[in-house]
Design an enzyme around this catalytic site. Structure first.
Site, mmCIF file in Angstrom:
data_model
loop_
_atom_site.group_PDB
_atom_site.id
_atom_site.type_symbol
_atom_site.label_atom_id
_atom_site.label_comp_id
_atom_site.label_asym_id
_atom_site.label_seq_id
_atom_site.Cartn_x
_atom_site.Cartn_y
_atom_site.Cartn_z
ATOM 1 N N ASP A 289 0.198 -13.157 9.307
ATOM 2 C CA ASP A 289 0.806 -11.924 8.822
ATOM 3 C C ASP A 289 0.772 -10.913 9.975
ATOM 4 O OD1 ASP A 289 2.049 -9.990 7.330
ATOM 5 O OD2 ASP A 289 0.751 -10.183 5.590
HETATM 6 C C1 NOJ Z 1 3.258 -7.603 6.169
HETATM 7 C C2 NOJ Z 1 3.289 -8.207 4.801
HETATM 8 O O1 NOJ Z 1 1.971 -8.436 4.344
HETATM 9 C C3 NOJ Z 1 4.074 -9.490 4.710
HETATM 10 O O2 NOJ Z 1 4.181 -9.869 3.363
HETATM 11 C C4 NOJ Z 1 5.419 -9.311 5.336
HETATM 12 O O3 NOJ Z 1 6.173 -10.484 5.189
HETATM 13 C C5 NOJ Z 1 5.228 -8.943 6.786
HETATM 14 N N1 NOJ Z 1 4.533 -7.678 6.873
HETATM 15 C C6 NOJ Z 1 6.556 -8.856 7.536
HETATM 16 O O4 NOJ Z 1 7.315 -7.833 7.052
#
Ligand code: NOJ
Length: 758
Positions: A289
């Protein structure tokens, strides 16, 4: 033979013997061809180029605290092999071209958070899940994939399959609620919808399951917080939807921000190598993430970036989302013998495999076509599907004196700051949606009823992230004026329809709340509206279950419409006027108060359970609140009513695994309207070697019944459904007594008992 042979020369560039381009030219997607192609390519890749394939960058800071700098340069020199969050068609094309002009022409994986639609926006996932309609949910994912691939995306960070039991967590809106069985079915439907039958098809969008794992269990519902749970609970309650999504063929998976059994997911070898790859056989790639590798330092398991990147690759992570830790340090770690070239090669190969499967080596632009995009986006059919999805996601929570449905000619006073705002029908995760195409609630009602007047009624700014501080800043006299205006309007109407709840900025990532009730100004307004004596229909807009028990008394009817998307107004009007009889069933428990959280239907019993009507002394209860939820899992009313007969069992004493058991009920539509019912089957294992939940959803069926019609619904009960994880994490069933429950929600059930012995 499609593969072009690549030869390495001492002076460090490639001669392609069959032709200059390294692209394969036809549909050979067999594993053997793929392996050969990728091996040939990797033999000619420099270490830097390999590390570039592990790097994911973004020009967008909408979904994380910062964006990557110098993206174009990084794509050009091969140090950024993947990108997400390119938001304009022009920029998309130029970036695809940049990748296509690099030495090896390795195409980009090109992602975006397409969570509940791309341009055509469907209800938020939590709302969609209340349809319990996996076929329809799959269709919504398919439409999202068709729209998104036409503008060049080939990857979406969806579905979020985290089980959620804590509505304070702002991200419950992105998932399918609290049940692992239903969550798994929906996860599979979404993966299938995005990816289609074959990733190489030009409208297939590679799916990324997230967030592995247990992100939904963040303590205190505070985003990014620690999780801590028993292995049994992990296996029994949290892991199943991820596993189903893996089995459905999802080609990628994202690490979660939290720790799992003491080790942050992004550094957790057990999670990604032992469980995901070795035990579950996952063949895709793992992406972190946002910035999660850097955050390993904050977690306190890595001293510096180098150590953090090493931990991640050791754990089985293949791609680094925006932290650029891998590209910055793995070379040095390799020199120092802290990581091996095999680890880097494995990660690089998995990323290249995904590109190959997507057909990107044949055509890096794939389905990119602005002309096609114009034709397939926001079509009449897509909007119709958005309407169907919104209709099926709406949950009728209350309907006193059957005031709904309304007669078409009813004089309506429509009140509420969320009633006539297009963007407000979306969510934090639909920033790509086209708000100009949204039918607001006001416009939807107007299409069916010319007797509607409208006023805002409250000051809460639609674009403001609500919090206590903002509220204190409201101008009290202005608020009073707006409330008076709403009351005046109401006095001249037959019915008040109040559209109140959370505005867009109040749910989603980093939108945890400790108070999940209605904003005070909205509550005051609702109270005043009720005081007019006119019937009040409350359309609740929300990204999470809310504590609305006290406010419910100011409304005669309450419809939970979630955040309904592009066709919001059309769907809401159809429900208000009875063209559609609401059928949604909650997939997350509504608490009475925040103090009851976590509250979920499939909880364990205690040694001293509270039994209503029996002693309240020294039993498991609160002195200031009931144990029961406001609305249980599976709850949802209809304009009609259904009655359930007692359960008939084909057998009550079974022995051995050759037997079958059928449980049947007769369901009658006892009301005036045709209606759809979701018949739910739950099981309880009365005595087992480990404590088992009081009830677990094991099956359900949706049936349509005409007024007066009776239908028999039969469920086969299988040994598979009796299995659970014991204290050695062995998955099996144990002999003994069971209870089967069948009903309209997780509490309102009929029950029957049987014994099944080995
Ligand atoms: C952080 C989020 O937790 C995740 O779900 C998301 O896909 C990513 N950012 C990218 O935007």
């Amino acid at each position: 033979m499609y593969l072009k042979t690549i030869k390495y020369t001492g002076i460090g560039f490639f001669i392609f013997i069959l032709c200059y381009s390294p692209r394969c030219s036809a549909q050979d997607i067999s594993k053997k061809d793929r392996d050969k192609y990728i091996s040939a390519m990797m033999r000619n890749m420099t270490l830097d180029e390999k590390l570039g394939q592990l790097n994911l960058v973004t020009p967008m800071a909408k979904t994380g605290p910062f964006a990557t700098k110098n993206i174009n340069l990084k794509i050009m020199d091969g140090s950024a092999g993947n990108v997400y969050g390119i938001l304009s068609a022009g920029s998309m094309h130029s970036k695809l071209m940049l990748a296509d002009s690099t030495r090896l022409k390795i195409p980009l994986i090109n992602g975006l958070d397409i969570i509940h639609g791309y341009k055509t926006i469907f209800p938020i996932p939590l709302g969609l899940s209340c349809s319990w309609d996996t076929i329809m949910i799959e269709k919504t994912a398919r439409v999202a994939a068709i729209e998104a691939t036409a503008v060049g995306y080939n990857w979406t960070f969806s579905p979020m399959v985290d089980i959620t039991r804590d509505p304070r967590w702002g991200r419950v809106m992105e998932g399918s609620g609290e049940d692992p069985y239903l969550g798994g079915l929906i996860a599979r439907a979404m993966v299938k919808g995005y990816q289609g039958p074959d990733l190489k098809n030009e409208t297939s969008l590679m799916s990324c399951i997230k967030h592995f794992a247990m992100y939904g269990a963040a303590e205190a519902g505070r985003d990014y917080n620690t999780t801590d749970m028993s292995m049994i609970s992990m296996y029994q309650n949290y892991l199943p939807p991820y596993k189903v999504a893996v089995d459905a063929g999802a080609a990628s998976i994202m690490t979660s921000f939290n720790e799992v059994d003491g080790v942050p997911a992004t550094a957790n070898k057990w999670l990604f190598t032992d469980l995901l790859r070795n035990e579950w056989g996952f063949k895709g790639f793992v992406v972190t993430d946002f910035n999660a590798i850097q955050e390993l330092m904050n977690h306190g398991v890595a001293a510096d970036t180098k150590e953090a990147a090493r931990l991640a690759i050791n754990a089985g992570v293949d791609m680094d989302m925006v932290s650029e830790s891998m590209i910055a340090t793995l070379k040095q770690s390799l020199k120092e013998g802290k990581v091996t070239i095999n680890q880097i090669d494995d990660a690089c190969r998995r990323v290249l495999e995904a590109k190959y499967k997507l057909g990107l080596f044949q055509n890096p632009y794939r389905n990119y076509s602005p002309d096609k995009a114009a034709k397939v986006t926001l079509t009449a059919e897509n909007k119709l599907l958005a309407k169907e999805a919104a209709l099926k996601s709406i949950v009728l929570l209350k309907n006193d004196n059957k005031i709904l449905p309304l007669k078409k000619e009813t004089k309506i006073a429509l009140v509420g700051n969320l009633a006539n705002n297009q963007r407000e029908m979306f969510s934090m995760w639909s920033f790509t949606g086209d708000a100009n195409n949204v039918v607001t609630i006001l416009n939807g009602i107007k299409k069916q009823n010319s007797n509607v007047t409208f006023t805002l009624g409250t000051q809460v700014n639609n674009d403001t992230v609500f919090n206590r501080k903002n509220f204190e800043k409201y101008d009290a006299s202005e608020q009073l004026k707006m409330e008076d205006e709403a009351v005046n309007l109401a006095q001249n109407a037959d019915v008040i329809v109040a559209v109140l709840g959370e505005s867009l900025g109040m749910s989603g990532e980093a939108k945890s709340r400790t108070d999940i009730s209605l904003p005070d100004c909205q509550r005051n307004l609702l109270k005043k509206l009720k005081a007019t004596g006119k019937p009040v229909v409350w359309l609740l807009i929300n990204g999470r279950p809310m504590t609305i028990e006290a406010d419910m008394r100011y409304a005669d009817a309450v419809l939970d419409i979630w955040r309904p998307g592009t066709s919001a107004g059309d769907a809401v009007a159809d429900v208000l006027f009875g063209n559609y009889n609401p059928s949604g069933k909650l997939t997350m428990t509504f608490p009475r108060s925040v103090g009851q959280i976590p509250i979920y239907y499939n909880h364990k019993n205690t040694g001293r359970p509270y039994i209503p009507g029996q002693t309240e002394k020294f039993v498991s209860n609160y002195i200031d609140e009931q144990n029961s939820p406001l609305f249980p899992f599976g709850y949802g009313l209809s304009y009609t009513s259904f009655s359930y007969s007692n359960i008939t069992l084909s057998d009550t004493l079974l022995q051995g695994d050759k037997r079958t058991l059928i449980a049947s009920v007769q369901i009658t539509n006892t009301g005036k309207y045709a209606g759809e019912e979701t018949v739910q089957l739950y099981l309880n294992d009365k005595v087992a070697s480990v404590a088992r939940p009081v009830k677990e959803l094991k099956n359900f069926r949706k049936i349509m019944l005409q007024p007066g019609e009776t239908r028999e619904v039969s469920f086969k009960i299988t040994l598979e459904q009796l299995k659970f994880y014991n204290s050695s994490l062995k998955y099996n069933w144990e002999s003994g007594a069971f209870t089967v429950y069948i009903g309209t929600d997780s509490e309102d059930v009929k029950e029957a008992k049987f014994t099944w012995n080995k």
